[in-house]
Design a protein around this motif. Sequence first.
Motif, short mmCIF file in Angstrom:
data_model
loop_
_atom_site.label_atom_id
_atom_site.label_comp_id
_atom_site.label_asym_id
_atom_site.label_seq_id
_atom_site.Cartn_x
_atom_site.Cartn_y
_atom_site.Cartn_z
N VAL A 273 0.84 -1.20 0.00
CA VAL A 273 0.00 0.00 0.00
C VAL A 273 0.87 1.25 0.00
CG1 VAL A 273 -1.98 -1.11 1.08
CG2 VAL A 273 -0.19 -0.13 2.53
N THR A 274 2.09 1.13 -0.55
CA THR A 274 3.02 2.26 -0.55
C THR A 274 2.44 3.45 -1.29
OG1 THR A 274 4.87 0.70 -0.50
CG2 THR A 274 5.36 2.98 -1.11
N LEU A 275 1.91 3.22 -2.50
CA LEU A 275 1.33 4.31 -3.28
C LEU A 275 0.17 4.95 -2.55
CD1 LEU A 275 1.42 2.81 -6.89
CD2 LEU A 275 2.97 4.50 -5.89
N GLN A 276 -0.65 4.12 -1.91
CA GLN A 276 -1.78 4.64 -1.16
C GLN A 276 -1.30 5.53 -0.01
OE1 GLN A 276 -4.59 1.66 0.16
NE2 GLN A 276 -5.13 2.87 1.95
N LYS A 277 -0.26 5.08 0.70
CA LYS A 277 0.27 5.87 1.81
C LYS A 277 0.84 7.21 1.33
CE LYS A 277 -0.35 3.66 5.67
NZ LYS A 277 -1.00 4.29 6.83
N GLU A 278 1.56 7.16 0.20
CA GLU A 278 2.10 8.40 -0.35
C GLU A 278 0.98 9.34 -0.75
OE1 GLU A 278 4.58 7.14 -3.53
OE2 GLU A 278 6.22 6.46 -2.23
N TYR A 279 -0.08 8.76 -1.32
CA TYR A 279 -1.22 9.57 -1.72
C TYR A 279 -1.89 10.19 -0.49
CZ TYR A 279 -5.78 10.77 -3.68
OH TYR A 279 -6.92 11.43 -4.06
N GLU A 280 -2.05 9.38 0.57
CA GLU A 280 -2.65 9.89 1.80
C GLU A 280 -1.81 11.03 2.38
OE1 GLU A 280 -3.01 6.58 4.37
OE2 GLU A 280 -4.73 5.70 3.30
N LYS A 281 -0.49 10.88 2.29
CA LYS A 281 0.39 11.92 2.81
C LYS A 281 0.22 13.22 2.03
CE LYS A 281 5.28 12.78 3.89
NZ LYS A 281 6.66 12.22 3.82
N LYS A 282 0.13 13.08 0.69
CA LYS A 282 -0.08 14.27 -0.13
C LYS A 282 -1.43 14.92 0.17
CE LYS A 282 2.82 12.75 -4.01
NZ LYS A 282 2.83 12.35 -5.44
N ILE A 283 -2.46 14.06 0.30
CA ILE A 283 -3.79 14.57 0.58
C ILE A 283 -3.82 15.30 1.91
CG2 ILE A 283 -6.16 13.88 1.13
CD1 ILE A 283 -5.57 13.91 -1.83
N THR A 284 -3.15 14.74 2.91
CA THR A 284 -3.10 15.38 4.23
C THR A 284 -2.42 16.74 4.14
OG1 THR A 284 -2.99 13.21 5.29
CG2 THR A 284 -2.30 15.11 6.60
N SER A 285 -1.33 16.81 3.38
CA SER A 285 -0.63 18.08 3.20
C SER A 285 -1.50 19.10 2.50
CB SER A 285 0.66 17.84 2.42
OG SER A 285 1.33 19.06 2.18
N ILE A 286 -2.19 18.62 1.44
CA ILE A 286 -3.07 19.53 0.69
C ILE A 286 -4.21 20.01 1.58
CG2 ILE A 286 -4.71 19.64 -1.22
CD1 ILE A 286 -2.86 17.70 -2.73
N ALA A 287 -4.77 19.08 2.38
CA ALA A 287 -5.87 19.44 3.27
C ALA A 287 -5.44 20.49 4.29
CB ALA A 287 -6.40 18.20 3.98
N LEU A 288 -4.21 20.36 4.80
CA LEU A 288 -3.70 21.34 5.75
C LEU A 288 -3.54 22.70 5.09
CD1 LEU A 288 -2.63 21.94 8.57
CD2 LEU A 288 -0.36 21.21 7.81
N ASP A 289 -3.01 22.69 3.86
CA ASP A 289 -2.86 23.95 3.13
C ASP A 289 -4.21 24.60 2.87
OD1 ASP A 289 -0.15 23.57 3.12
OD2 ASP A 289 -0.08 22.74 1.08
N LEU A 290 -5.20 23.76 2.49
CA LEU A 290 -6.53 24.30 2.22
C LEU A 290 -7.16 24.87 3.48
CD1 LEU A 290 -8.05 21.63 -0.21
CD2 LEU A 290 -7.43 23.99 -0.75
N THR A 291 -6.94 24.17 4.59
CA THR A 291 -7.49 24.67 5.86
C THR A 291 -6.92 26.05 6.19
OG1 THR A 291 -7.74 22.41 6.68
CG2 THR A 291 -7.72 24.17 8.31
N ASN A 292 -5.61 26.21 6.02
CA ASN A 292 -4.99 27.51 6.27
C ASN A 292 -5.49 28.57 5.30
OD1 ASN A 292 -3.47 26.40 8.34
ND2 ASN A 292 -1.76 25.86 6.98
N LEU A 293 -5.66 28.17 4.02
CA LEU A 293 -6.15 29.10 3.02
C LEU A 293 -7.57 29.55 3.33
CD1 LEU A 293 -5.83 30.56 0.28
CD2 LEU A 293 -6.66 28.46 -0.82
#
Length: 659
Positions: A273-293
Amino acid sequence: MNLNYKKKIQDIMKGLFSNSRKDIMINSLNRKLEEGNKKFEILSRAINDAIWDWNVLDGAIEWNHGLYSIYGYNEKIIPHTFDVWVNNIHPEDKDEVVNQIKETFAKVKANWNSIYRYKCFNGNYKFTYDRGYVVYEGDQPVRMIGAMQDIDERMISLREIEKLSLVASKTDNLVIITDEHEKIEWVNQGFIKRTGYLLHEIIGTTPRILQGVETDRAALNRIRESIEKGQSVTEELLNYGKDGSKFWLKININPVFDAAHKLVKYVAVETDVTLQKEYEKKITSIALDLTNLIATVNAPVFGLDRNGYVNDWNNRAAELTGFHKSEIFRKKFIDELVPKTHRLAVQEKVNEVYDGKPLSNLEVPLLTKEQKQIVILLNATPRKNAMEETESVFFVGQDITEFTQYRESLEEIVKERTEELQTALKKEKELVTLKSRFASIVSHEFRTPLSTISISANYIKRYRKRLEQEAIDKKLDIIESQVNHMTHLLEDLLTIGKNESGKIQVSKNKMDLRHLVNSIKEDVENQFKNTHKVQCKVDLLQPEICSDGDLLQNIFINLLSNAIKFSPGKNEVFLNVHGDSSSITFDIRDEGMGIPMEDQERIFLPFDRGTNAAAIAGTGLGLSIVRKAIDLLDGSITVKSDPGEGSVFSVTIPAQTYA
């Protein structure tokens, strides 16, 4: 086990000794023999094997208790000879076992063993591991002593493991089989491919070889606790390959127990599930950026849960309304901020978003904390979960209070001055358009038949004396056809005129819909000289209806005629009539040239024709007449069409038209 050697030894000893000393020695030997027999019996019971003694010369076999406890035989019914024993071997295994024994004797081997299926007293077969020791006199076998061991469960388990291994070898997932001490016994090709370890490198080690400094210790502890309890467990772990590369595995470990519920193995199936984990990490980062925005953007942004309670509220929303997030959070947005006069309308729009329909540019008046009214232009989108169910609604707004006030004052002034002008311009435009279309269509549609009539009449007049009656009749048929065409055109024009002036009266009568459909079918087929077949299907519980037969005939003759005209190269069109408790629907379908999407909004306007219909004669009045006739019957019409695929016109009449 009693092997009947005690008596033989006693007879020999009596022949050798005759005095009391001899008796003492015999008694001593008897005691030792008895003790040996007891020990042997205890040993044979302890190992739970069927021990046998085969006299090769006469074929007799003697058994211990194992034959009874393992295979179900009793003392009265036993395989007491070699031939009986052989016949109890499974037919598929018999020849191989006999040949193995013969080969052992031929090569004067001391040991023999074989695996075969042996028949129990109840007729079932058990997998048996048999091994024996051969006693020779010279090269001649005279005796063979051995033991049969029940390995039925082991063989069944082995076959199941073989099946599992076959399946596991074909999957891309990582499969590991360990013993009860977690020592690796087997891994599949997916494991070798992902980790880089070869089978001989991994056998005997534990799965801990894949762990490293970043592997989650808490997850390892949870796995350990479940394993110690003999329970299945699923976890996600960061693992390391042979080359040090990192990858994530979703690990499912299942314990395997034998018939006695003793733990014998562990089977682990692991998914990369490496790709899934990397995707989740990216999504989490994007979600944090969106929250701040969202928190800092210069526009009011807020969210409502499924029940309309505020669950998100950014800084700009707080500035405009005066409500801090802590004051409005978990309160109903509409009750707290929307004026009572607008709550119902706003709630209806919000409900549409909950149903999955995005909201665009909705002007909503809001009351601030100081009860001052502002106007927000809102856009909203639903937030959905993995099951595609709306969990909440996300709103983005724009403060248009000043713009709204300016617009309202300007609109009031402009409205008074432009209303009459717009009405006049609209009517004038419609009139000019109709006149232009009328002039163009009528000029073309009348000029062509008149020209044809003139040519045919002049031809008859000039060559009448030389023409045969058949040729004259053909020209007269042409004249008659063109006259009929002009008559239909005039009737269409008169119908449009009557409808515009409100002179068409609806006259409803009882009629048999099947009869009406068959009549229309015949009229249309005859009108087009049977170039196309009208395929009809009527599916009604009650075919008798109450409606205006003339209007229905006008509607469906026009629609079927269009279907035929615009289906060049085809030989059939379709009319399907069906109904339920609320309405009757007529579907007129063709497989012709279809209607371009850009033309479909205009096809019901008078004198308007599709851009792809220039080569086909027509006035553009038919569908306009159809539409007005349907309106008079309180019905509706829809069209579905794709260029080159044909068209479907669906006419629906309310159920009140039933008798």
